[in-house]
Design a protein around this motif. Structure first.
Motif, mmCIF file in Angstrom:
data_model
loop_
_atom_site.group_PDB
_atom_site.id
_atom_site.type_symbol
_atom_site.label_atom_id
_atom_site.label_comp_id
_atom_site.label_asym_id
_atom_site.label_seq_id
_atom_site.Cartn_x
_atom_site.Cartn_y
_atom_site.Cartn_z
ATOM 1 N N GLY A 128 30.942 52.638 40.730
ATOM 2 C CA GLY A 128 29.658 53.101 40.135
ATOM 3 C C GLY A 128 29.195 54.178 41.182
ATOM 4 N N PRO A 129 27.880 54.514 40.972
ATOM 5 C CA PRO A 129 27.452 55.684 41.793
ATOM 6 C C PRO A 129 27.583 55.523 43.138
ATOM 7 C CG PRO A 129 25.854 55.031 39.969
ATOM 8 C CD PRO A 129 27.114 54.128 40.025
ATOM 9 N N CYS A 130 27.945 56.616 43.817
ATOM 10 C CA CYS A 130 28.126 56.526 45.454
ATOM 11 C C CYS A 130 26.852 56.489 46.258
ATOM 12 C CB CYS A 130 28.904 57.635 45.858
ATOM 13 S SG CYS A 130 29.093 57.883 47.590
ATOM 14 N N GLN A 131 26.623 55.512 47.252
ATOM 15 C CA GLN A 131 25.344 55.630 48.020
ATOM 16 C C GLN A 131 25.730 55.928 49.250
ATOM 17 O OE1 GLN A 131 23.102 51.709 47.853
ATOM 18 N NE2 GLN A 131 23.857 51.370 45.752
ATOM 19 N N THR A 132 24.954 56.677 49.843
ATOM 20 C CA THR A 132 25.328 57.439 51.055
ATOM 21 C C THR A 132 24.268 56.898 52.351
ATOM 22 O OG1 THR A 132 24.149 59.238 50.786
ATOM 23 C CG2 THR A 132 26.453 59.367 50.167
ATOM 24 N N GLY A 133 24.661 57.245 53.498
ATOM 25 C CA GLY A 133 23.806 56.491 54.522
ATOM 26 C C GLY A 133 23.132 57.810 55.093
ATOM 27 N N HIS A 134 22.595 57.648 56.384
ATOM 28 C CA HIS A 134 22.149 58.645 57.184
ATOM 29 C C HIS A 134 23.026 59.749 57.479
ATOM 30 C CE1 HIS A 134 19.412 60.722 60.013
ATOM 31 N NE2 HIS A 134 20.379 60.621 61.036
ATOM 32 N N ASN A 135 22.842 61.170 57.367
ATOM 33 C CA ASN A 135 23.734 62.102 57.724
ATOM 34 C C ASN A 135 24.966 62.195 56.885
ATOM 35 O OD1 ASN A 135 24.480 64.554 59.184
ATOM 36 N ND2 ASN A 135 25.645 63.183 60.543
ATOM 37 N N GLU A 136 24.823 61.915 55.461
ATOM 38 C CA GLU A 136 26.211 62.027 54.650
ATOM 39 C C GLU A 136 25.939 62.659 53.707
ATOM 40 O OE1 GLU A 136 27.990 57.345 56.062
ATOM 41 O OE2 GLU A 136 27.416 57.736 54.038
ATOM 42 N N PRO A 137 26.109 63.887 53.717
ATOM 43 C CA PRO A 137 25.827 64.710 52.480
ATOM 44 C C PRO A 137 26.847 64.759 51.297
ATOM 45 C CG PRO A 137 26.540 66.027 54.452
ATOM 46 C CD PRO A 137 26.068 64.658 54.907
ATOM 47 N N ILE A 138 26.703 64.581 50.443
ATOM 48 C CA ILE A 138 27.742 64.537 49.177
ATOM 49 C C ILE A 138 28.119 66.093 48.800
ATOM 50 C CG2 ILE A 138 28.131 64.095 46.547
ATOM 51 C CD1 ILE A 138 26.460 61.468 47.197
ATOM 52 N N LEU A 139 29.287 66.399 48.683
ATOM 53 C CA LEU A 139 29.715 67.528 48.537
ATOM 54 C C LEU A 139 30.308 67.581 46.999
ATOM 55 C CD1 LEU A 139 30.788 70.633 49.217
ATOM 56 C CD2 LEU A 139 33.151 69.466 49.439
ATOM 57 N N ALA A 140 31.203 66.538 46.459
ATOM 58 C CA ALA A 140 31.353 66.603 45.097
ATOM 59 C C ALA A 140 31.370 65.055 44.903
ATOM 60 C CB ALA A 140 32.526 67.322 44.972
ATOM 61 N N THR A 141 31.331 64.712 43.708
ATOM 62 C CA THR A 141 31.484 63.327 43.333
ATOM 63 C C THR A 141 32.068 63.082 41.882
ATOM 64 O OG1 THR A 141 30.525 61.013 43.336
ATOM 65 C CG2 THR A 141 29.147 62.904 42.597
ATOM 66 N N THR A 142 32.754 62.041 41.182
ATOM 67 C CA THR A 142 33.034 61.930 39.944
ATOM 68 C C THR A 142 32.246 60.742 39.266
ATOM 69 O OG1 THR A 142 34.810 60.052 40.496
ATOM 70 C CG2 THR A 142 35.561 62.429 40.759
ATOM 71 N N THR A 143 32.045 61.233 38.045
ATOM 72 C CA THR A 143 31.237 60.135 37.358
ATOM 73 C C THR A 143 31.862 60.084 35.916
ATOM 74 O OG1 THR A 143 29.355 60.348 38.453
ATOM 75 C CG2 THR A 143 29.145 59.520 36.356
ATOM 76 N N GLY A 144 32.622 58.936 35.516
ATOM 77 C CA GLY A 144 33.303 59.036 34.167
ATOM 78 C C GLY A 144 34.191 59.969 34.020
ATOM 79 N N GLY A 145 34.966 60.187 34.985
ATOM 80 C CA GLY A 145 36.277 61.090 35.049
ATOM 81 C C GLY A 145 35.929 62.660 35.285
ATOM 82 N N ALA A 146 34.597 62.853 35.246
ATOM 83 C CA ALA A 146 34.091 64.525 35.606
ATOM 84 C C ALA A 146 33.541 64.523 36.976
ATOM 85 C CB ALA A 146 32.928 64.592 34.430
ATOM 86 N N ILE A 147 33.736 65.582 37.548
ATOM 87 C CA ILE A 147 33.452 65.949 38.958
ATOM 88 C C ILE A 147 32.045 66.608 38.894
ATOM 89 C CG2 ILE A 147 33.968 67.486 40.828
ATOM 90 C CD1 ILE A 147 36.848 67.253 40.212
ATOM 91 N N GLN A 148 31.195 66.138 39.631
ATOM 92 C CA GLN A 148 29.916 66.608 39.823
ATOM 93 C C GLN A 148 29.508 67.291 41.278
ATOM 94 O OE1 GLN A 148 26.949 63.785 38.452
ATOM 95 N NE2 GLN A 148 27.594 63.640 36.167
#
Length: 238
Positions: free
Chosen positions: A205-225
């Motif tokens: 499921g959706p990625c959850q991040t903590g303090h000082n963890e910026p998301i550069l890219a993530t996949t959802t349903g096979g697509a990259i966001q």
């Protein structure tokens, strides 16, 4: 309860993501501060690690290693070259001090000439150090972006092979160390960048991040966001 593996790599920082999520599977992490000594990929296991097939774990780890090993070797060589130049700049400081001691002890007027020589060597060494460090940082940044770009191309394959999982690149996770000292009765503080971590996080499921963890890219349903904006907070470590 998470099974956490925190590892200190070459004294440059600890990989220890700070977050809590029930859908967390595992992290792969690497410190990309220095192109010539980045250590090994570390793994941090979550409560759902057994849901991810061993084949998938090995695939992500192998692809991560491939991105590191296939990074432009010319950039690594250039970084090492500038590092060696920085040692030469430090040598100028030492030479200046030695010349001052020799000249100052030779004649009565030697103290003045010694000061002049030492200042000249210090100025040349300082300028050289500044220029070399700037060049080295530029090369290191190119090397990191090369690796991150290669990792992003791997995400599509992971998402296609395991669409029930979410793969996220968390970058850059900067760790700074603050130090304090006293000089002439005054307290001085400074900070130093000791690690730039890159995480590949696997979740259900959706990625959850903590303090000082910026998301550069993530996949959802096979697509990259890719998030349009990332705010990076920089914690201090004592």
């Amino acid at each position: 309860v998470f099974l956490s593996l925190s590892v200190l790599i070459m004294g440059t920082g600890i990989s220890n993501p700070q977050f809590s999520a029930t859908n967390y599977v595992l992290d792969y992490s690497i410190n990309l501060l220095h192109p010539d000594r980045y250590g090994q990929i570390m793994q941090r296991l979550g409560p759902n690690v057994n849901s991810f097939p061993d084949q998938g774990k090995n695939q992500v780890l192998a692809d991560f290693n491939e991105c590191l090993q296939n990074a432009n070797p010319a950039l690594v060589s250039e970084y090492v070259k500038y590092r060696n130049y920085s040692y030469a700049a430090i040598g100028l400081f030492i030479i200046g001090f030695v010349l001052f001691a020799i000249v100052a002890a030779s004649t009565e007027a030697g103290v003045t000439y010694g000061w002049v020589l030492m200042i000249v060597f210090f100025v040349i060494g300082g300028i050289g150090m500044f220029m070399v460090n700037a060049k080295a940082q530029g090369v290191a940044q190119q090397w990191r972006q090369d690796i991150i770009g290669k990792l992003q191309t791997k995400m599509a394959n992971w998402a296609a092979m395991y669409p029930q999982f979410t793969f996220t690149i968390i970058w850059p996770v900067e760790v700074w160390r603050r130090s304090t000292s006293r000089r002439n009765g005054r307290r001085r503080s400074s900070r130093k960048l000791v690690a730039i971590w890159c995480y590949v996080r696997v979740t259900q499921g959706p990625c959850q991040t903590g303090h000082n963890e910026p998301i550069l890219a993530t996949t959802t349903g096979g697509a990259i966001q890719q998030p349009t904006q990332v705010i990076v907070q920089q914690p201090m470590v004592q």
